[in-house]
Design a protein around this motif. Structure first.
Motif, PDB file in Angstrom:
ATOM      1  N   VAL A  98      14.744  -8.269   5.790  1.00 38.75           N
ATOM      2  CA  VAL A  98      15.162  -9.297   5.222  1.00 38.75           C
ATOM      3  C   VAL A  98      15.555 -10.666   6.062  1.00 38.75           C
ATOM      4  CG1 VAL A  98      16.125 -10.711   3.367  1.00 38.75           C
ATOM      5  CG2 VAL A  98      15.026  -8.452   2.895  1.00 38.75           C
ATOM      6  N   ARG A  99      16.500 -10.204   6.924  1.00 38.13           N
ATOM      7  CA  ARG A  99      17.401 -10.979   7.801  1.00 38.13           C
ATOM      8  C   ARG A  99      16.678 -11.269   9.099  1.00 38.13           C
ATOM      9  NH1 ARG A  99      23.338  -9.261   7.554  1.00 38.13           N
ATOM     10  NH2 ARG A  99      23.488 -10.907   8.685  1.00 38.13           N
ATOM     11  N   ALA A 100      15.620 -10.262   9.683  1.00 38.61           N
ATOM     12  CA  ALA A 100      15.198 -10.720  10.728  1.00 38.61           C
ATOM     13  C   ALA A 100      14.342 -11.791  10.950  1.00 38.61           C
ATOM     14  CB  ALA A 100      14.268  -9.431  11.278  1.00 38.61           C
ATOM     15  N   ALA A 101      14.378 -12.477  12.195  1.00 37.62           N
ATOM     16  CA  ALA A 101      13.360 -13.494  12.621  1.00 37.62           C
ATOM     17  C   ALA A 101      12.113 -12.847  13.233  1.00 37.62           C
ATOM     18  CB  ALA A 101      14.036 -14.585  13.456  1.00 37.62           C
ATOM     19  N   GLU A 102      12.293 -11.843  13.854  1.00 37.38           N
ATOM     20  CA  GLU A 102      11.297 -11.228  14.706  1.00 37.38           C
ATOM     21  C   GLU A 102      11.272  -9.530  14.475  1.00 37.38           C
ATOM     22  OE1 GLU A 102       8.869 -11.054  18.870  1.00 37.38           O
ATOM     23  OE2 GLU A 102      11.031 -11.430  18.834  1.00 37.38           O
ATOM     24  N   ILE A 103      10.171  -8.886  13.876  1.00 38.26           N
ATOM     25  CA  ILE A 103      10.349  -7.467  13.834  1.00 38.26           C
ATOM     26  C   ILE A 103       9.010  -6.749  14.967  1.00 38.26           C
ATOM     27  CG2 ILE A 103       9.968  -5.388  12.476  1.00 38.26           C
ATOM     28  CD1 ILE A 103      10.552  -7.480   9.983  1.00 38.26           C
ATOM     29  N   CYS A 104       9.556  -5.829  15.782  1.00 34.52           N
ATOM     30  CA  CYS A 104       8.633  -5.524  16.584  1.00 34.52           C
ATOM     31  C   CYS A 104       8.611  -4.013  16.521  1.00 34.52           C
ATOM     32  CB  CYS A 104       9.198  -5.817  18.158  1.00 34.52           C
ATOM     33  SG  CYS A 104       8.845  -7.501  18.571  1.00 34.52           S
ATOM     34  N   THR A 105       7.554  -3.254  16.197  1.00 38.74           N
ATOM     35  CA  THR A 105       7.656  -1.824  15.690  1.00 38.74           C
ATOM     36  C   THR A 105       6.630  -1.152  16.767  1.00 38.74           C
ATOM     37  OG1 THR A 105       7.792  -0.179  14.047  1.00 38.74           O
ATOM     38  CG2 THR A 105       6.003  -2.281  13.746  1.00 38.74           C
ATOM     39  N   PHE A 106       6.751   0.218  17.170  1.00 41.93           N
ATOM     40  CA  PHE A 106       6.044   1.016  17.442  1.00 41.93           C
ATOM     41  C   PHE A 106       5.768   2.215  16.559  1.00 41.93           C
ATOM     42  CE2 PHE A 106       5.325   5.057  20.144  1.00 41.93           C
ATOM     43  CZ  PHE A 106       3.783   4.489  20.435  1.00 41.93           C
ATOM     44  N   GLN A 107       4.410   2.360  16.063  1.00 42.95           N
ATOM     45  CA  GLN A 107       4.301   3.459  15.436  1.00 42.95           C
ATOM     46  C   GLN A 107       3.444   4.546  15.871  1.00 42.95           C
ATOM     47  OE1 GLN A 107       5.593   3.950  12.023  1.00 42.95           O
ATOM     48  NE2 GLN A 107       6.968   2.129  13.041  1.00 42.95           N
ATOM     49  N   MET A 108       3.865   5.851  15.728  1.00 38.74           N
ATOM     50  CA  MET A 108       2.921   6.696  16.432  1.00 38.74           C
ATOM     51  C   MET A 108       1.760   7.412  15.207  1.00 38.74           C
ATOM     52  SD  MET A 108       3.976   8.098  19.397  1.00 38.74           S
ATOM     53  CE  MET A 108       4.015   9.999  19.568  1.00 38.74           C
ATOM     54  N   GLY A 109       2.275   7.895  14.332  1.00 44.99           N
ATOM     55  CA  GLY A 109       1.206   8.529  13.570  1.00 44.99           C
ATOM     56  C   GLY A 109       0.827   7.984  11.956  1.00 44.99           C
ATOM     57  N   MET A 110       1.496   6.758  11.780  1.00 43.56           N
ATOM     58  CA  MET A 110       1.315   6.012  10.442  1.00 43.56           C
ATOM     59  C   MET A 110       1.333   4.566  10.322  1.00 43.56           C
ATOM     60  SD  MET A 110       3.207   7.265   6.949  1.00 43.56           S
ATOM     61  CE  MET A 110       4.999   6.880   7.551  1.00 43.56           C
ATOM     62  N   ILE A 111       0.803   3.742   9.571  1.00 43.02           N
ATOM     63  CA  ILE A 111       0.814   2.397   9.562  1.00 43.02           C
ATOM     64  C   ILE A 111       2.419   2.192   9.064  1.00 43.02           C
ATOM     65  CG2 ILE A 111      -0.296   0.385   8.677  1.00 43.02           C
ATOM     66  CD1 ILE A 111      -2.169   2.072  10.121  1.00 43.02           C
ATOM     67  N   HIS A 112       2.853   1.185   9.652  1.00 43.85           N
ATOM     68  CA  HIS A 112       4.203   0.722   9.147  1.00 43.85           C
ATOM     69  C   HIS A 112       4.253   0.058   7.685  1.00 43.85           C
ATOM     70  CE1 HIS A 112       7.913  -1.682   8.822  1.00 43.85           C
ATOM     71  NE2 HIS A 112       8.152  -0.978   9.937  1.00 43.85           N
TER      72      HIS A 112
END
Length: 275
Positions: A98-112
């Motif tokens: 909720v508070r983030a201005a930017e979210i960067c994610t790496f996902q191995m086996g499943m959609i975020h």
């Protein structure tokens, strides 16, 4: 006589919601059935929400606000209520979203989770236990309301090709999920890059992780274990994960080429086949 539960509005966001719903309904001189008739829900549903036995939907909240002239109170409370129903170990992460201005994610086996479709969510959450699946699915999907904020975060997902080919929920669910990813192709705030199998060894082999960045708070790294979440603002960890993410993004296909691979997998692996 109807048995009316006495709620402590300080007990939880859900209790507070129910308390306020009842207070506004009674101030309007309506019974539960009468309010239900106005908002096109059953009186039983109104009663269950008022006694914190049922989660309110966004639609229920919006209709109740309009009927009771609350000034949008219940709609504003809805995201807080839903976040409070997440597993305790994950609630801090939801707050970071909720508070983030930017979210960067790496996902191995499943959609975020922030980009999952309702059908995909149900397949993931119901893999071993379908108890309360409707409510649990609604709670996860409610996290996606962060993209409806006046200033939504920039979301960047680097996704292993494996996640495209892991047939969660079956072909129809996966077609819908991959089609959903394609809807963001031209959205500068939601970016999807696929890390292809051809990339070989890469900087994310140690597992999935997410970086939360904001203008006023330190960057947070989130990793997940079995039934637990680990967050840290340790500068060395943040520096290492930020570097890893830069390398992952560089090794991944471009946004355009990623969309092309998603279309290819959707057609070849999950398309309609006539015998």
């Amino acid at each position: 006589m109807v048995n009316i539960n006495t709620l402590d509005p300080s007990a939880s966001p859900l209790d507070y919601y129910g308390f306020e719903l009842r207070r506004y309904r009674e101030a309007a001189g309506l019974t539960q059935r009468q309010l239900g008739d106005i908002i096109n829900y059953t009186g039983s549903m109104v009663g269950q929400v008022e006694t914190a036995r049922k989660l309110p939907t966004l639609d229920f909240s919006q209709r109740s606000d309009a009927a009771l002239c609350t000034g949008g109170l219940l709609t504003r409370l809805h995201p807080l209520v839903m976040r409070s129903q997440l597993p305790a170990w994950f609630q801090q992460v939801a707050e970071l979203e909720v508070r983030a201005a930017e979210i960067c994610t790496f996902q191995m086996g499943m959609i975020h989770g922030l980009l999952q479709t309702p059908a995909y969510v149900r397949a993931v959450l119901g893999a071993l236990d379908d108890t309360g699946l409707d409510d649990r699915s609604a709670v996860r999907l409610a996290r996606q309301c962060i993209f409806d904020k006046e200033e939504p975060p920039v979301f960047w997902m680097v996704l292993s090709e494996a996640a495209l080919r892991q047939g969660i929920g079956g072909p129809e669910v996966m077609r819908g999920q991959l089609a959903h990813l394609l809807t963001f192709e031209n959205n500068p705030l939601i970016n999807v890059q696929v890390l292809p199998f051809s990339a070989g060894a890469h900087a994310g082999l140690t597992g999935s992780f997410t970086l939360f960045r904001s203008a006023s708070d330190p960057t947070i790294v989130y990793t997940e274990g079995y039934g637990s979440a680990h967050t840290t603002a340790n500068p060395d960890t943040v520096k290492d994960c930020s570097l890893r993410y830069d390398h992952l993004r560089a090794a991944a296909l471009s946004i355009k080429d990623s969309a092309g691979l998603i279309r290819e997998v959707m057609e070849d692996r999950y398309g309609e086949h006539v015998a």
